[in-house]
Design a protein around this motif. Structure first.
Motif, PDB file in Angstrom:
ATOM      1  N   CYS A 153       0.841  -1.187   0.000  1.00 26.94           N
ATOM      2  CA  CYS A 153       0.000   0.000   0.000  1.00 26.94           C
ATOM      3  C   CYS A 153       0.879   1.242   0.000  1.00 26.94           C
ATOM      4  O   CYS A 153       2.055   1.181   0.335  1.00 26.94           O
ATOM      5  CB  CYS A 153      -0.957  -0.002   1.182  1.00 26.94           C
ATOM      6  N   CYS A 156      -0.703   3.793   5.111  1.00 26.83           N
ATOM      7  CA  CYS A 156      -1.337   2.888   6.072  1.00 26.83           C
ATOM      8  C   CYS A 156      -1.947   3.698   7.217  1.00 26.83           C
ATOM      9  O   CYS A 156      -1.282   4.580   7.773  1.00 26.83           O
ATOM     10  CB  CYS A 156      -0.253   1.955   6.602  1.00 26.83           C
ATOM     11  N   LEU A 178       5.008  -3.094  10.647  1.00 25.55           N
ATOM     12  CA  LEU A 178       5.018  -2.401   9.354  1.00 25.55           C
ATOM     13  C   LEU A 178       6.369  -1.758   9.078  1.00 25.55           C
ATOM     14  O   LEU A 178       6.871  -1.805   7.963  1.00 25.55           O
ATOM     15  CB  LEU A 178       3.928  -1.326   9.323  1.00 25.55           C
ATOM     16  N   THR A 185       6.630   2.893   3.933  1.00 22.61           N
ATOM     17  CA  THR A 185       5.194   3.225   3.841  1.00 22.61           C
ATOM     18  C   THR A 185       4.812   4.251   4.907  1.00 22.61           C
ATOM     19  O   THR A 185       5.035   4.023   6.092  1.00 22.61           O
ATOM     20  CB  THR A 185       4.335   1.964   4.029  1.00 22.61           C
ATOM     21  N   ILE A 187       2.728   6.152   7.577  1.00 17.80           N
ATOM     22  CA  ILE A 187       1.711   5.668   8.522  1.00 17.80           C
ATOM     23  C   ILE A 187       1.021   6.868   9.169  1.00 17.80           C
ATOM     24  O   ILE A 187       1.670   7.854   9.507  1.00 17.80           O
ATOM     25  CB  ILE A 187       2.366   4.798   9.618  1.00 17.80           C
TER      26      ILE A 187
END
Ligand SMILES: Nc1nc2c(ncn2[C@@H]2O[C@H](COP(=O)(O)OP(=O)(O)OP(=O)(O)O)[C@@H](O)[C@H]2O)c(=O)[nH]1
Length: 302
Positions: A153, A156, A178, A185, A187
């Motif tokens: 993704c 997140c 993660l 990514t 967050i």
């Protein structure tokens, strides 16, 4: 943990137990992001939201700050720039059961069709949004059932309920996972159910501190009331695009009102205390009392 046992051989339960004990020791300690942790390849969403252990829960205390938006420690968001995904921007909602992920996804999805099948990895909402005059197709995963390690993704969103301390701890665990499996990514930490003021267990301040520790944003929302969900979606889309989360031309300070947004109560208190001196200087005491004696509280002065 024995080093000769391959991670893949560890059972899900062992992984989950080890993760819990490592990420949430009974004596609270500050864990550095650089401290190595085993990768929990077997951890699925169901396990990620598995909730059968006793967490150490300190007294939540009152919510000390009305702040609901916090910048990360540094102003540069962690964004995956290289190898950008060509298709729709993928935004995943993760968190413990019952924190409001589906409600949030519905708020995000608007009137779009939730049965839109995305790919073999999951199911999500797909829609087009316009943020900063730019259109983007997005997919919102709210029911991730695959291994977290294969989650792909662009942003997140880790959701907890401000009325459930254990769900807050769960987001800390998810963030560690993660960061290990997909460190680039971006967050966003989200405290949902901010409307449930009386049953709040997690203060804004501690959630912001936790977000700062992980260099991620914190936003407090109410999915049910659709409060701040548009801002959250916009932040997520900008981060997924590889942009700073706040609108162009604004800074983190602008978004936070200089770091502290004053409540109506404290503004009223400040206004009242500016009318009546609270601690008059000694030489002003007589004057202060004479002024006061003329007030209707002291009828003898009339
Ligand atoms: N008061 C309040 N209730 C909320 C809010 N968001 C969700 N809820 C309620 O919380 C309950 C759980 O919400 P869901 O959206 O199903 O939570 P979930 O995280 O998707 O739960 P799972 O699908 O089990 O993982 C529902 O009864 C919602 O109505 C909120 O902002 N405020």
């Amino acid at each position: 943990m024995p080093t000769d046992v391959p991670q893949e051989k560890l059972s899900i339960e062992e992984n989950a137990t080890q993760c819990d004990s490592m990420t949430l020791p009974s004596t609270p300690t500050v864990r550095r992001g650089s401290t190595p942790l085993p990768i929990k390849h077997q951890l699925r969403r169901e396990e990620a939201v598995h909730d059968d252990c006793e967490w150490t829960s300190g007294a939540a205390g009152p919510s000390v700050s009305p702040l609901s938006f916090s910048p990360a420690l540094d102003d540069t968001p962690t964004v995956a720039v290289e190898g950008r995904h060509d298709g729709p921007l993928r935004i995943a909602l993760l968190g413990q059961n019952g924190v409001g992920k589906s409600s949030l996804a519905l708020a995000f999805a608007g009137d779009m069709d939730r049965t839109a099948s995305v790919d073999s990895d999951g199911e999500g909402y797909i829609r087009t949004v316009t943020v900063d005059d730019e259109e983007s197709a997005i997919i919102i995963y709210d029911n991730w059932r695959q291994d977290l390690s294969v989650l792909q993704c662009e942003a997140c969103i880790l959701v907890f309920s401000v009325t459930d301390r254990r769900s807050f701890h769960r987001t800390a665990q998810l963030r560690l996972l993660l960061r290990e499996t997909q460190p680039q990514t971006p967050i966003i930490l989200v405290g949902n159910k901010s409307d449930l003021v009386r049953t709040r267990e997690v203060t804004s301040q501690e959630a912001m501190s936790s977000a700062a520790l992980f260099n991620c944003l914190y936003l407090e929302i109410s999915a049910s009331l659709d409060h701040r969900t548009p801002e959250l979606l916009e932040c997520a889309v900008r981060l997924a695009r590889g942009q700073p989360p706040w609108p162009p031309g604004t800074s983190a300070e602008d978004m936070c009102g200089g770091g502290q947004r004053e409540s109506i109560t404290s503004r009223a208190k400040r206004f009242l205390s500016s009318l009546v001196p609270r601690y008059p200087r000694e030489r002003d005491v007589g004057k202060f009392l004479r002024q006061k004696s003329r007030s209707c509280h002291d009828l003898g002065a009339l």
